[in-house]
Motif scaffolding. Structure first.
Motif, PDB file in Angstrom:
ATOM      1  N   LEU A   1       0.838  -1.204   0.000  1.00 38.38           N
ATOM      2  CA  LEU A   1       0.000   0.000   0.000  1.00 38.38           C
ATOM      3  C   LEU A   1       0.874   1.255   0.000  1.00 38.38           C
ATOM      4  N   ASP A   2       1.944   1.222   0.810  1.00 33.69           N
ATOM      5  CA  ASP A   2       2.871   2.359   0.827  1.00 33.69           C
ATOM      6  C   ASP A   2       3.522   2.521  -0.543  1.00 33.69           C
ATOM      7  N   ALA A   3       3.897   1.396  -1.179  1.00 32.55           N
ATOM      8  CA  ALA A   3       4.528   1.467  -2.505  1.00 32.55           C
ATOM      9  C   ALA A   3       3.569   2.031  -3.535  1.00 32.55           C
ATOM     10  N   ALA A   4       2.296   1.609  -3.495  1.00 30.83           N
ATOM     11  CA  ALA A   4       1.309   2.110  -4.464  1.00 30.83           C
ATOM     12  C   ALA A   4       1.105   3.608  -4.301  1.00 30.83           C
ATOM     13  N   ARG A   5       1.084   4.062  -3.068  1.00 31.89           N
ATOM     14  CA  ARG A   5       0.894   5.503  -2.833  1.00 31.89           C
ATOM     15  C   ARG A   5       2.138   6.304  -3.220  1.00 31.89           C
ATOM     16  N   GLU A   6       3.335   5.693  -3.091  1.00 29.03           N
ATOM     17  CA  GLU A   6       4.550   6.378  -3.527  1.00 29.03           C
ATOM     18  C   GLU A   6       4.490   6.709  -5.020  1.00 29.03           C
ATOM     19  N   THR A   7       3.887   5.809  -5.805  1.00 26.67           N
ATOM     20  CA  THR A   7       3.830   6.000  -7.266  1.00 26.67           C
ATOM     21  C   THR A   7       2.489   6.564  -7.717  1.00 26.67           C
TER      22      THR A   7
ATOM     23  N   LEU B   1      -4.835   2.079  -9.437  1.00 27.34           N
ATOM     24  CA  LEU B   1      -5.251   0.691  -9.584  1.00 27.34           C
ATOM     25  C   LEU B   1      -4.544  -0.196  -8.570  1.00 27.34           C
ATOM     26  N   ALA B   2      -3.235  -0.028  -8.422  1.00 25.71           N
ATOM     27  CA  ALA B   2      -2.492  -0.845  -7.456  1.00 25.71           C
ATOM     28  C   ALA B   2      -3.005  -0.605  -6.044  1.00 25.71           C
ATOM     29  N   GLU B   3      -3.277   0.664  -5.712  1.00 24.41           N
ATOM     30  CA  GLU B   3      -3.794   0.970  -4.375  1.00 24.41           C
ATOM     31  C   GLU B   3      -5.147   0.313  -4.163  1.00 24.41           C
ATOM     32  N   ALA B   4      -6.001   0.358  -5.192  1.00 21.96           N
ATOM     33  CA  ALA B   4      -7.316  -0.260  -5.068  1.00 21.96           C
ATOM     34  C   ALA B   4      -7.215  -1.766  -4.862  1.00 21.96           C
ATOM     35  N   VAL B   5      -6.336  -2.419  -5.632  1.00 20.99           N
ATOM     36  CA  VAL B   5      -6.159  -3.873  -5.502  1.00 20.99           C
ATOM     37  C   VAL B   5      -5.712  -4.236  -4.083  1.00 20.99           C
ATOM     38  N   VAL B   6      -4.736  -3.484  -3.555  1.00 21.29           N
ATOM     39  CA  VAL B   6      -4.214  -3.777  -2.220  1.00 21.29           C
ATOM     40  C   VAL B   6      -5.280  -3.523  -1.153  1.00 21.29           C
ATOM     41  N   LEU B   7      -6.031  -2.406  -1.292  1.00 21.49           N
ATOM     42  CA  LEU B   7      -7.062  -2.097  -0.298  1.00 21.49           C
ATOM     43  C   LEU B   7      -8.157  -3.163  -0.287  1.00 21.49           C
ATOM     44  N   ARG B   8      -8.544  -3.649  -1.475  1.00 17.99           N
ATOM     45  CA  ARG B   8      -9.572  -4.689  -1.505  1.00 17.99           C
ATOM     46  C   ARG B   8      -9.070  -5.960  -0.814  1.00 17.99           C
ATOM     47  N   SER B   9      -7.795  -6.305  -1.026  1.00 16.60           N
ATOM     48  CA  SER B   9      -7.243  -7.492  -0.367  1.00 16.60           C
ATOM     49  C   SER B   9      -7.183  -7.295   1.149  1.00 16.60           C
ATOM     50  N   LEU B  10      -6.814  -6.102   1.602  1.00 20.39           N
ATOM     51  CA  LEU B  10      -6.802  -5.818   3.039  1.00 20.39           C
ATOM     52  C   LEU B  10      -8.215  -5.867   3.614  1.00 20.39           C
TER      53      LEU B  10
ATOM     54  N   TYR C   1     -13.512  -1.837   1.743  1.00 19.57           N
ATOM     55  CA  TYR C   1     -14.188  -2.207   0.497  1.00 19.57           C
ATOM     56  C   TYR C   1     -14.706  -0.949  -0.219  1.00 19.57           C
ATOM     57  N   ARG C   2     -15.312  -0.019   0.545  1.00 19.77           N
ATOM     58  CA  ARG C   2     -15.867   1.191  -0.069  1.00 19.77           C
ATOM     59  C   ARG C   2     -14.762   2.071  -0.654  1.00 19.77           C
ATOM     60  N   LEU C   3     -13.616   2.200   0.106  1.00 19.92           N
ATOM     61  CA  LEU C   3     -12.507   3.001  -0.405  1.00 19.92           C
ATOM     62  C   LEU C   3     -11.928   2.366  -1.665  1.00 19.92           C
ATOM     63  N   ALA C   4     -11.778   1.035  -1.664  1.00 24.99           N
ATOM     64  CA  ALA C   4     -11.263   0.347  -2.848  1.00 24.99           C
ATOM     65  C   ALA C   4     -12.215   0.522  -4.028  1.00 24.99           C
ATOM     66  N   TRP C   5     -13.557   0.458  -3.777  1.00 25.13           N
ATOM     67  CA  TRP C   5     -14.545   0.638  -4.845  1.00 25.13           C
ATOM     68  C   TRP C   5     -14.393   2.014  -5.480  1.00 25.13           C
ATOM     69  N   GLN C   6     -14.192   3.033  -4.640  1.00 25.44           N
ATOM     70  CA  GLN C   6     -14.023   4.387  -5.165  1.00 25.44           C
ATOM     71  C   GLN C   6     -12.790   4.483  -6.065  1.00 25.44           C
ATOM     72  N   LEU C   7     -11.675   3.871  -5.624  1.00 21.27           N
ATOM     73  CA  LEU C   7     -10.440   3.948  -6.412  1.00 21.27           C
ATOM     74  C   LEU C   7     -10.551   3.145  -7.707  1.00 21.27           C
ATOM     75  N   PHE C   8     -11.181   1.969  -7.648  1.00 13.33           N
ATOM     76  CA  PHE C   8     -11.400   1.195  -8.882  1.00 13.33           C
ATOM     77  C   PHE C   8     -12.252   2.007  -9.868  1.00 13.33           C
ATOM     78  N   THR C   9     -13.271   2.672  -9.333  1.00 12.57           N
ATOM     79  CA  THR C   9     -14.160   3.461 -10.190  1.00 12.57           C
ATOM     80  C   THR C   9     -13.405   4.620 -10.825  1.00 12.57           C
ATOM     81  N   ARG C  10     -12.568   5.318 -10.025  1.00 11.26           N
ATOM     82  CA  ARG C  10     -11.781   6.428 -10.570  1.00 11.26           C
ATOM     83  C   ARG C  10     -10.787   5.939 -11.622  1.00 11.26           C
TER      84      ARG C  10
ATOM     85  N   GLY D   1     -12.891  -4.695 -10.909  1.00 15.73           N
ATOM     86  CA  GLY D   1     -12.489  -4.544  -9.516  1.00 15.73           C
ATOM     87  C   GLY D   1     -13.574  -3.918  -8.675  1.00 15.73           C
ATOM     88  N   ALA D   2     -14.261  -2.901  -9.238  1.00 13.80           N
ATOM     89  CA  ALA D   2     -15.336  -2.263  -8.482  1.00 13.80           C
ATOM     90  C   ALA D   2     -16.452  -3.256  -8.197  1.00 13.80           C
ATOM     91  N   GLY D   3     -16.774  -4.092  -9.188  1.00  8.65           N
ATOM     92  CA  GLY D   3     -17.826  -5.090  -8.973  1.00  8.65           C
ATOM     93  C   GLY D   3     -17.459  -6.089  -7.894  1.00  8.65           C
TER      94      GLY D   3
END
Length: 866
Positions: A702-708, A712-721, A738-747, A753-755
């Protein structure tokens, strides 16, 4: 005599007045004719917290010492020279009291061994007369001088006791009584002195006083140490009680010593025995059977091998010290390297042996002279630190009758007719016992910290001894303090250095002995994952093919720089790893010599791991991972051959290394690889319920995804968490993720991923009893999955709708939904989900499942609130 250390440190004609220059002089004298490093001198003067100006100040002190030394040199020659990495002092043995003492001690011991007690007494008493007070007194002691002072005082006591033994054999018992009474008052716990006093009193007709000495000695031992006298002292007590006639003194038949023939004079050239030698019971038994000629193989050569610091030299010396009766002609240890660590040529070894054995000058080839000197003699020769078979073959050929112990880091397997013995690290109990024996009360008072120190030292005897010495040299430290310092892998070797005892230096000798290609391999393989690694990891790190990687790795195993472990039950039957201290050395020298190799090698390892992990994950849970494939081409691997038919088995074996590689990519700033690896591993972490590994890897990702700023990477990691929090029964945290990951997948425009986030949130709502809202989420997820042709998402949504239907009592619908789930899972190629849906469809019953546990995902059960 110009140089004195057997008492206050002095040099004529003028001794430095300041204490620290005298300490520099003393340290150099103790290491006469050896290079003393600048680091050793700084450690001696200031300990572990030297001032910033330590190097400059040391140079000033050395300059002062040089001026003093030059005053006593009639030819103007400077005996103190700079020799990297420090300084070298060369003084004539005749001008140095310690050298004269050791020469007199050796000649006195030799006279004693040939029963020339008058000469032994004269030589030993002359040696003792050189002492003018406590050794190395009048100066501050750092670790080197403290250790040396203890050693010298022990040598003095040894010489004193042997001189008393010689005098007792000469009938001087009455003259010895007063001296022995004073000595036993000073050292009441030294049983040998108590025994000498008892004998002297008994032979002087004072039997009752001799018995009183025993009574006082026993009381002191019991009160101070809680132990009874030794068997030897108890036996002497019994002999005095019974007035054993054999205890009385009788003059020898011929008190005039006869000139001894060369073969009658035993040559003993051994290092002092370690008083706290610990363990190795099995290995000592094997070696003693060899010396006795009762071993399984008829051989006169024993090759003792083991990694640096395993205690091979101490082991061989221990054998030699305990084998005097078997080898009355000679017991000698000869090192097969020069002062710079270079291997001696065979001819040089033979010449050194002739000199050590005091062979008379004779014409002929040195090998022939050595053959003649040793023929028919009972000799034990230790050839220490052999480099190769070629170095020792000519030497062994010149020693047809001598018993030989070879020590080497290599197995020397090409030598014929040799018994082999490997010294490994000490086991846990032996390692802790060694620390207790060497470290004293500080270790004994904290057995938990002692056990941790033993673990961090990897059971390596040298490291254990240095750790104990480090603690003894710093009485303000506790064992727990030392354990904390050793816990840092990068600083561990630096902490394992006291005076001239340096674990890192010992390990470096093995590293410097191998070729540059293998040194490079050793450095880079320090980045290999813990606790061990397969050959494909080595090939990736070294950027070479598996055959070349195997050659280099096996070379390092032969050099004792790597360990190979065979586990027939494992998917990869042979795996490789580092001893804990050698891995620290590898990382040290990599940082010093090849820092630019670190990130590329870590990237290559991570890319190989990613290729294999994605392949295994696709076999375990097809289309689960939503991370896109890497942009770079994967390394030339054969995933089908490496992973094999059982992805779970591969994951089980490689999981520790996979997590370590995720950590390394994060440290190296390889952000995309960090997120991709964590995402690819999530399916296994879920299937194996490895909650802590799942959490750690995904927090780094998650830290790595936010660094870059990779949405999409952040959404994938958040959904797994979110999945992890749901399985840990933290519904509120899971729903938020789940809601935060849905928002990022949608953006990010990633509808699949959102589904899938909608199905995840629905699981949380269903568990909270919000059935209607859960059903709406499942239905929305199903619509998205069908629109996006996502069979895995479709199977997940159908599963959720089946759970709702069963909970609501709509059992035919539940059965239909589970059948649809099985069909979608089959389209996705996921055997695990297909088996789950088929199994569930066959077990839908009249029960609505409200009060019964439900398997809500494969292997995941939902238990109702009580």
């Amino acid at each position: 005599m110009r140089f004195r250390v057997l008492g206050p440190v002095r040099v004529s004609p003028r001794t430095p007045t300041a204490a620290k220059p005298r300490a520099v002089l003393a340290t150099l004298l103790i290491q006469n004719d050896k290079v003393v490093s600048t680091h050793t001198l700084i450690d001696e003067l200031w300990g572990t917290e030297p001032p910033r100006t330590a190097t400059t100040t040391l140079q000033v002190y050395v300059s002062q010492v040089r001026r003093v030394l030059l005053e006593g040199e009639p030819d103007g020659r400077q005996p103190l020279i700079t020799r990297p990495p420090g300084y070298l002092l060369r003084v004539s043995p005749d001008d140095f009291d310690l050298a004269v003492f050791e020469r007199l001690r050796d000649s006195g011991r030799a006279a004693f061994a040939r029963r020339d007690y008058a000469e032994a007494s004269r030589q030993l008493r002359e040696a003792l007369s050189l002492w003018t007070g406590p050794a190395l007194s009048g100066i501050p002691h750092g670790p080197t001088l403290q250790t040396s002072a203890i050693r010298l005082e022990e040598l003095r006591a040894e010489v004193l006791e042997q001189s008393i033994s010689a005098d007792l054999r000469l009938g001087r018992h009455q003259e010895l009584v007063g001296e022995l009474m004073a000595l036993t008052r000073e050292q009441p716990l030294r049983e040998s002195l108590q025994g000498h006093l008892m004998v002297a009193l008994y032979r002087s007709g004072r039997q009752s006083e001799a018995l009183e000495v025993y009574r006082r000695a026993r009381r002191s031992l019991v009160d101070e140490l809680g132990v009874e006298p030794s068997p030897a002292l108890r036996k002497l007590h019994e002999r005095i009680l019974t007035s054993d006639p054999a205890l009385a003194w009788r003059p020898t038949a011929d008190p005039t010593p006869r000139p001894a023939q060369p073969r009658d004079v035993p040559v003993v050239r051994l290092p002092a025995p370690l008083p706290d030698f610990t363990g190795r019971t099995t290995e000592l038994g094997h070696a003693e059977r060899f010396l006795a000629g009762t071993g399984p193989v008829d051989s006169r050569v024993l090759a003792v091998s083991g990694r640096p610091g395993a205690g091979k030299t101490a082991f061989a010396a221990r054998l030699a010290h305990s084998s005097g009766d078997r080898f009355p002609d000679a017991r000698v240890l000869l090192t097969l390297r020069d002062a710079g660590g270079r291997a001696l040529a065979p001819e040089a070894v033979i010449t050194a042996l002739l000199r050590t054995l005091e062979a008379p000058h004779a014409s002929g080839a040195p090998a022939d002279v050595l053959h003649a000197r040793t023929r028919g003699r009972k000799m034990l020769l230790i050839l220490d630190d052999a480099v190769s078979e070629a170095q020792v073959r000519p030497v062994l050929a010149a020693l047809p009758d001598a018993t030989v112990i070879l020590t080497s880091r290599h197995a020397l397997g090409a030598l014929e007719g040799v018994q082999h013995l490997v010294l490994d690290v000490l086991g846990r109990a032996e390692a802790e016992a060694l620390l207790m024996n060497c470290g004293g009360a500080a270790m004994a008072d904290d057995p938990e910290a002692t056990a941790e120190i033993a673990r961090l030292c990897g059971g390596l005897p040298l490291a254990l001894r240095v750790a104990a010495a480090a603690l003894a040299a710093r009485p303000h430290w506790t064992a727990a303090d030392l354990a904390r310092r050793l816990a840092d892998e990068r600083g561990r070797l630096a902490a394992l250095r006291v005076g001239d005892l340096d674990v890192r230096g010992s390990l470096l000798t093995a590293y410097r002995d191998v070729t540059e290609d293998n040194r490079h391999a050793f450095r880079v393989l320090g980045l290999a994952p813990l606790p061990d690694f397969a050959l494909w990891s080595a090939a990736a790190l070294l950027a070479t093919d598996p055959a070349e990687a195997e050659r280099r790795v096996e070379d390092l195993v032969q050099a004792r720089l790597l360990e190979a472990v065979r586990r027939p039950d494992r998917l990869t039957p042979v795996r490789y790893g580092f001893h804990a201290l050698l891995r620290g050395l590898a990382l040290d020298v990599l940082a010093e010599e090849s820092p630019h190799h670190t990130s590329p090698a870590t990237a290559r390892l991570a890319e190989a791991f990613l290729t294999l992990t994605r392949h295994a994950d696709a076999r375990l849970a097809p289309s689960r991972d939503l991370m896109p494939p890497p942009a770079t081409a994967p390394p030339a691997l054969a995933p089908e051959d490496i992973v094999g038919p059982s992805p779970l088995r591969w994951f089980r074996e490689e999981s520790p290394g996979l997590l370590e590689t995720i950590r390394q990519t994060h440290r190296a700033g390889l952000w995309h690889l960090c997120t991709a690896l964590a995402s690819a591993a999530a399916g296994y972490y879920e299937a194996a319920a490895l909650w802590s590994d799942w959490q750690e890897s995904h927090e780094l990702a998650l830290d790595a995804a936010r660094e870059t700023e990779d949405l999409l990477a952040e959404a994938v990691v958040l959904r797994s968490l979110a999945d992890l929090e749901w399985q840990r029964h933290h519904p509120n945290a899971a729903r938020d993720l789940y809601r935060l990951a849905w928002q990022l997948f949608t953006r990010a425009g990633h509808r699949v991923g959102a589904g899938r986030c909608l199905s995840g949130e629905a699981d949380v709502l269903l568990g909270l009893g919000r059935v209607a809202r859960a059903e709406r989420n499942y239905a929305r997820a199903l619509s998205v999955a069908r629109t996006e042709a996502d069979p895995r998402g479709e199977a997940d949504a159908e599963r959720g709708l089946a759970l709702v239907a069963q909970r609501e009592g709509r059992l035919p619908e539940a059965h239909s939904r589970l059948t649809a789930c099985a069909t979608a899972a089959a389209r996705a190629g996921d055997e695990r989900w297909h088996a789950y849906a088929t199994r569930r469809a066959a077990t839908v019953t009249e029960s609505a499942g409200v009060t019964q546990p439900l398997e809500v995902r494969p292997g995941v059960w939902l238990f109702p609130e009580s």
